[in-house]
Structures are given as C-alpha cells and as structure tokens.
Design a protein around this motif. Structure first.
Motif, PDB file in Angstrom:
ATOM      1  N   LEU A  53     -27.321 -96.455 -38.147  1.00 21.61           N
ATOM      2  CA  LEU A  53     -26.457 -96.504 -38.362  1.00 21.61           C
ATOM      3  C   LEU A  53     -25.688 -94.815 -39.062  1.00 21.61           C
ATOM      4  O   LEU A  53     -24.977 -94.358 -38.795  1.00 21.61           O
ATOM      5  N   ALA A  54     -26.868 -94.616 -39.705  1.00 23.82           N
ATOM      6  CA  ALA A  54     -26.690 -93.608 -40.844  1.00 23.82           C
ATOM      7  C   ALA A  54     -26.825 -92.746 -40.140  1.00 23.82           C
ATOM      8  O   ALA A  54     -25.706 -91.555 -40.493  1.00 23.82           O
ATOM      9  N   MET A  55     -27.219 -92.405 -38.817  1.00 24.18           N
ATOM     10  CA  MET A  55     -27.779 -91.089 -37.958  1.00 24.18           C
ATOM     11  C   MET A  55     -26.280 -91.118 -37.541  1.00 24.18           C
ATOM     12  O   MET A  55     -25.801 -89.837 -37.026  1.00 24.18           O
ATOM     13  N   ILE A  56     -25.682 -92.448 -36.503  1.00 30.66           N
ATOM     14  CA  ILE A  56     -24.407 -92.126 -35.989  1.00 30.66           C
ATOM     15  C   ILE A  56     -23.230 -91.185 -37.384  1.00 30.66           C
ATOM     16  O   ILE A  56     -22.410 -90.822 -36.662  1.00 30.66           O
ATOM     17  N   ASP A  57     -23.415 -92.059 -38.631  1.00 32.05           N
ATOM     18  CA  ASP A  57     -22.531 -92.164 -39.641  1.00 32.05           C
ATOM     19  C   ASP A  57     -22.621 -90.657 -39.536  1.00 32.05           C
ATOM     20  O   ASP A  57     -21.468 -89.866 -40.041  1.00 32.05           O
ATOM     21  N   THR A  58     -23.825 -89.660 -39.928  1.00 26.95           N
ATOM     22  CA  THR A  58     -24.453 -88.493 -39.782  1.00 26.95           C
ATOM     23  C   THR A  58     -23.642 -87.603 -38.809  1.00 26.95           C
ATOM     24  O   THR A  58     -22.892 -86.529 -39.552  1.00 26.95           O
TER      25      THR A  58
END
Length: 746
Positions: free
Chosen positions: A384-389
C-alpha cells in the motif's frame, strides 16, 4: 598512459577503430537516462548517474578486460559512486549517496547500505580505490544541488520520507540501467549490422483509435437482459468519473458486473483527459492472465498489448560484450501492459537490474489492480505504501478493482491505509450487490470425495473448486474411474494455451446444454467467465468463496433458489495453514450473517483478517530496512528484495513443447542471434510451473533438461518426456524418479 583513449566496449578491429570510447558511452547514457528521468522530475539526478556509472573504466587495468586477457577482477562500478560521495559537501552527502546506490548497483543490483558483506555500499565506498586516468575529470562539475532539489520534491517530510526516498533511488536506478542497456545494445547492433524495432507508439497517439474501438466493442455486446443493461449502466457511471483528478480510486462491482471492461473504459477516458503514458493491468495469478489479455487484444489490437509475467525470466548476468546486447530485457515501453501482481510489485521492490529496468515506465501510468483483495496480507503495508507513493509522486492513477472491496481506506486500516474516501467509481456498491445477487451460498458441512462426486453426478452441469492441485487431480481421477459423463479438469498443471482450449470447450458444453462437470482449482475464481447452475467450494476465505459464487448463475438466467454454491469442509485433504485461518474467519462471519454476499458480511470478514491482526503481520517490519534520518539513509535493498516475495514457495517453469509452435520456439534456442527475451515471451503460453525439487527430479531422471545451456544458461527447461503430459489433466511430475517416459499414469 595519461592521455590515452579509454574505451567502454570492445569491437573487433585490431586498431580499435570500431571500439566505443568511454567518454562517448558515458555522455550517451547520461543523455538517455535524463530523457527517462524527465517525466519523473529526476532528469538531472538520472543524468549524473549515467555520466558517472562506468567511471571505473578509467582504471588502466580495465583495458586488459576489454582485450580479453586474464587477470584480477576490475571493479568498474564503484568508482563513480565513490567520487560523488567524496566530492559532495556534508549537506549534499545524502544526495550523493542516493546516486551511489544506483551507480554501484548497475550490474550486480542495488546494494544494501551496510552489512557484513563486502558487497554493501559502505564497504565498497571505503575500500582502497585503484588509480583512475585523470581524464575522468572531464565529467566534472557535478550539478548535485540541482539533483538534490529534484529529489527533495519527491519526499514527504514525515514518517514516509524514508520510503519515498527509497523509491526515488529505485527510479534513478531504473533510468540508469535502461539507458545503459540501450546504449550498449545500440553499439553492438551497429557493430554487427543488426537492427531492432524497439519503438512503440505512445498511448496518447493511440487513444483516439482505442476509444473508438472500445465504443464499437461495447456497441456489439448484447443488451437483451437485465444483467446486461445493468452492466451498461455501471460502465456509463464509471466512465463519467474519468475527469476526476488522478490518484487513487476503488471500483467495487460484484462478480459478473463487467469490472474488466468498465475499468478499461475508465482507464482509456482518464488517460485521454490527463495525459497518462500507458495503461498497466495487473492480475493476481499467472493462470488467469490469458482471458484478460485476450479481451484487451480483441478490443485494442494485439499489436498494442504487451503481456508480461514471470513464467520465464530473463536474467542480467552483467556481461561485457555482445552477449549483453542479446538480452531482450523488458522495459514496459508498450502503451498497454497486461501483467501479474507478482511481476509488478516484486519488480517495484527488486534489487536486480533486470527487474528494475521497467520501473521508470510505470510512472505516469493508469494502473488497474484487478482482484485487489488478493494482495498478500503479509506484505500489505509496504504494498500500500508503494501504491501511495506512485500516486503521490509519480503521476500514477491506481484503481483498486474488486468484487469484495477489502477497505484499504486509511479510516479503516489505520496502520497504513490509503486515502480512498470519496474515490469510488461504481454506483452505490451496496445496491449493486443486491441487484447482482444471483446465487445462494449454503453450508455443506464435511464432505469426502465420494460425497462430492455423488453430488456432482446428480447434476448435468456443475463445478467443484478445491484448494490444491493434488486434491483436484485425485477427485478427477476418481470421477473418471466412476465414468462420470462430461468430466473436465482445469488446473495449473496445464499450460496456458491448453487451458484456453479447455475453457473454450467448457463454454461450448455449457452453451449447448451438454453434460459438463468441472473439477478445478481456484484459478477459475478470477477472470474466467463461466456460468454453471450449481457449484461446490472447499472452505477458504470469504473473498474466494464469493469469487466461486460468481461462476454460478453468472448471467442471471436461472432462478435464484435453484442457483446454489455449497461450501464444504474437505474430509480427506487438509488446506494450507493460511487457507485454514482464512476459512476459520469465513465460518465466524457465516455464523453472524445469513447472507455472505451482503456488504456488511464482507466488511466484517475483512475486519477479522486485516484490521485486527496488527501491523507486524501485515509487513510493517520491512520499513525498518528503508530508513532515512534526514542526513543519512539505511536502505537494505537486497534484504527487502529477498523479503518481498509474494509467493512463499516459488515455482519454476517447465516448457511443454508438444505443440508445433512451442517446438518451433525451442528450436530457436540453439540459434545464437535470436534474443532470449523474444523466445521467452513466445514460450509463456506453453509453461507449467512446478516445485523446484520436482523439476530437479525430472532432470536427474532424464525427463527434461535446460536447452542450449551454453547460450542461455539455466533458463529454458524443456520437458523431455512428452508422455508425462496428459491431454485431460496436464503435467504429471510426481514419482518421476521411477516412471519411464512410456508409462501411463491413469
């Protein structure tokens, strides 16, 4: 000698007239890297990495390497990073370090910051350096302040800064390795009088035709039923949301509601409105990529679609010379990419150049994550952090597309959820769930294989879905022994092209109202449009159960009361621990709700399996290896790459060359000038993934081996005993140590 021309790559002329000067290679890679970095806001940073990546080739000893002479290994990948770190003032040290990660990793892969291993960044930078020809100083000065300003814009000054910076490193690395591969390839292509067509048309240039073709495709679909009219309404509503600002979206539509085409329509309209560079459609399983890719090819044209997953990987061995040019590495420059979650996300967390080369082309994409609920729990927070970034810093729009929206919203998943409030594309998902209700889910209790086959035999058309290939095969063989009419097996034991033929046969049987009794694994639960009157599903997570329900009365043409999915507990085949835990939560939910398809039941189940387990079991520990204090980084890229594995027990490919097309491609393996990447893509439809130990047993017993090993290495394992592959159930690899090639199995 000082003043002597230094070279990057050797040719064949004795007078070196066809060799590539090092200064030329560095200038060209810098230019190519800058062009790749510009859409990311990283043109200067990528250019510096390109200009300094091969600085170590100014070591006079490297000339011996180019001449092909034996001697000590010459490390040409460290010098550029060391020079940048030495040249930078204290304030710019973090920027120099960011560039050093990329430079040091451009052959062997991104290094860890600090470990006991001599390959880590700290130890390599501190190591005594070989003297360089002073000609390297022609590449000064370094615009490190400008690079720092670019990188600063891609960081959020919060707990997310370390993760954001680690992604910036990966993007610079991607720009560098792609530029390096391209320039090296171009040099050897010129040397060998070879040409390649690597250019793809841009998505923006194709969108008018794409949208026209999409409209024509949709106009050709039937609208003669309530469900088809509802699908059209859903599509219209979703496309009307295309003008919304880029970012994160959810698309929550029950199975059978037309999610694939609705998400494609949105992606085309949204990209046309906001200038996105490509569309990437990611699917959870290799086994179901076939149908989605076929839809995209049919709608948009096969020549515009790149289908890429991990059936066969091409590796970068870091070679110098022509062999490097023969590596046809995927760069995802195509306007539309259909891939898997494994290929997409493992690449985004990878350290190897071959996996990271494509990353800069992910920026600016519309990314549709089909069946988003399948994102693995153990890696959920870093994913999810990668998607957000990607959405925050790299111009991506990401659509979380699913029938059972797992509520990754930050209001629910407070440990690291996404800002999804107000970003739903579908019209009123709760009402849709009621309108698309076409099946009843009932509890069947414990059932052994005899009871299952008895129930299946009592209906002319039905599907049984179980949790393992072994159970599916055991059940199928027992059904064959009983003489069940119309018995069909669908499993990942079959190679994709074979599965496509099986699915076509199933659809024909169902349409003609002929007996069709299917025994399958979970591969049919996502992206395979089949419509049975009855179904049985071995206990699993509620998301899987609901997906299985989507294969029963899919078109809504049968009465609800007669359309039943029975969920049972297998008496003879235990499920993996993860499936058992998800099934336990499913039964807990079933005790609370009469209708497992209701949005409240789905929400309750996801609360049980995601929100209450705590961050440790959702992958939060991975952030400990991506730390940034503001003055120094601690990025353990190789450790993260090793830890971020979506599949716990990686499978390995076996090429089943029983069809003429596959045999033709296998023959090409012995032809030196045919690129590995092209062969790998052509063979993807003929690959079965099996456990690594099983493949080794096949090899040790003469049932298969790596073809053209001298040219391709341990990459293309071809089944050598075609009789082990069966038309009805696929590859039988068990007990290969004593089965001879001509022995039958059933």
């Amino acid at each position: 000698m000082v003043g002597e021309i230094r070279y990057a790559h050797s040719g064949s002329a004795a007078d070196r007239s066809d060799w590539q000067p090092l200064s030329e290679h560095l200038a060209q890679v810098a230019q190519l890297a800058a062009a790749r970095g510009a859409p990311l806001g990283l043109a200067t940073a990528a250019s510096i990495a390109g200009r300094f990546h091969d600085l170590g080739k100014y070591d006079p000893a490297f000339d011996r390497v180019l001449r092909g002479e034996r001697g000590p290994i010459v490390d040409h990948s460290t010098a550029g990073g060391r020079v940048l770190c030495d040249q930078a003032n204290p304030r710019m040290k973090p920027v120099a370090e960011v560039l050093a990660y990329a430079i040091l990793g451009h052959h062997a892969g991104l290094p860890d910051k600090s470990t006991a291993d001599n390959a880590c960044l700290d130890r390599r930078i501190e190591r005594d350096a070989a003297p360089l020809d002073p000609a390297w100083q022609a590449h000064l000065p370094v615009e490190i302040e400008a690079a720092g300003q670019e990188i600063q814009k891609l960081l959020r000054m919060s707990a997310k800064a370390g993760f954001d910076l680690s992604v910036a490193v990966r993007m610079i690395f991607s720009c560098l390795v792609d530029a390096d591969f391209r320039d090296t390839e171009a040099f050897y292509d010129r040397l060998e009088n070879r040409s390649r067509n690597r250019d793809w048309p841009s998505l923006q240039s194709l969108l008018p035709e794409f949208r026209k073709r999409f409209q024509a495709h949709m106009a050709g679909l039937s609208s003669d039923s309530d469900i088809n009219r509802l699908r059209a309404d859903i599509l219209s509503h979703v496309r009307a949301k295309a003008p919304l600002p880029p970012g994160l979206f959810t698309l929550s539509v029950p199975t059978g509601g037309g999610k694939t085409l609705a998400s494609l329509g949105f992606a085309l309209d949204h990209a046309a409105r906001h200038g996105h560079r490509r569309i990437i459609y990611a699917i959870p399983y290799t086994s179901i990529i076939d149908q989605t890719a076929a839809i995209f090819r049919d709608v948009l044209g096969a020549e515009n679609i790149l289908e890429h997953h991990s059936a066969i990987e091409t590796e970068n061995g870091g070679e110098e010379g022509p062999a490097k040019a023969r590596l046809a590495m995927e760069d995802w420059a195509a306007p539309v990419v259909v891939t898997t979650n494994v290929q997409l996300f493992e690449s985004l967390f990878a350290a190897r150049p071959s996996r990271c080369r494509k990353l800069h082309n992910i920026a600016g994409a519309v990314i549709v994550l089909d069946e988003a609920q399948c994102l693995p729990r153990k890696l959920l927070l870093p994913t999810l952090a990668m998607i957000d970034t990607l959405a925050t810093h790299y111009g991506c729009t990401v659509v979380l597309c699913t029938a059972t929206q797992p509520a990754f919203d930050s209001d629910e998943l407070q440990q690291g959820g996404l800002p999804l409030a107000g970003r739903e594309l579908a019209p009123d998902p709760k009402t849709l769930a009621q309108q698309l209700g076409r099946v009843r889910i009932v509890q069947g209790g414990e059932m052994d294989d005899t009871a299952l086959l008895g129930a299946l035999g009592a209906t002319a058309q039905g599907v049984v879905i179980v949790n393992s290939r072994k159970h599916a095969l055991d059940l199928y063989r027992a059904g064959k022994a009983q003489g069940l009419e119309g018995l069909v097996h669908l499993t990942t034991r079959q190679y994709p092209a074979h599965r496509r033929a099986v699915i076509a046969d199933i659809k024909a049987r169902l349409a003609a109202d002929r007996p069709c009794r299917l025994i399958a694994t979970s591969l049919i639960e996502a992206g395979v449009d089949l419509d049975f009157p009855r179904g049985w599903r071995a206990e699993a997570g509620l998301d899987s159960v609901i997906q299985a329900a989507g294969r029963v009365n899919r078109e809504g043409k049968r009465p609800l009361e007669a359309s039943v999915l029975t969920v049972f507990s297998p008496a003879e085949h235990g499920a993996p621990a993860e499936v058992k835990n998800l099934a336990k939560a499913m039964w807990t939910t079933a005790a609370k709700f009469d209708d497992l398809l209701a949005s409240e039941a789905i929400r309750s189940w996801f609360r049980e399996v995601y929100w209450r387990v705590g961050p440790d079991r959702l992958g939060s520990n991975m952030f400990d290896d991506l730390l940034f204090t503001g003055t120094s980084s601690r990025f353990q890229f190789r450790k993260v790459a090793a830890d971020y594995r979506m599949i716990d027990s990686p499978m390995v490919p076996v090429i089943v060359a029983v069809e003429p097309k596959a045999q033709e491609e296998v023959t090409k393996l012995a032809v030196e000038k045919v690129p590995s990447g092209g062969i790998a893509r052509a063979l993807q439809p003929y690959v079965v993934q099996i456990p690594e130990r099983a493949r080794e047993i096949l090899r040790a017993n003469g049932k298969g081996d790596f073809h053209a090993r001298d040219l391709r290495g341990d990459q293309f394992f071809v089944l050598g005993a075609p009789s082990l592959y069966h038309d009805d159930f696929g590859l039988w690899w068990e007990e290969a140590e004593y089965l001879s090639a001509d022995q039958g199995i059933v």
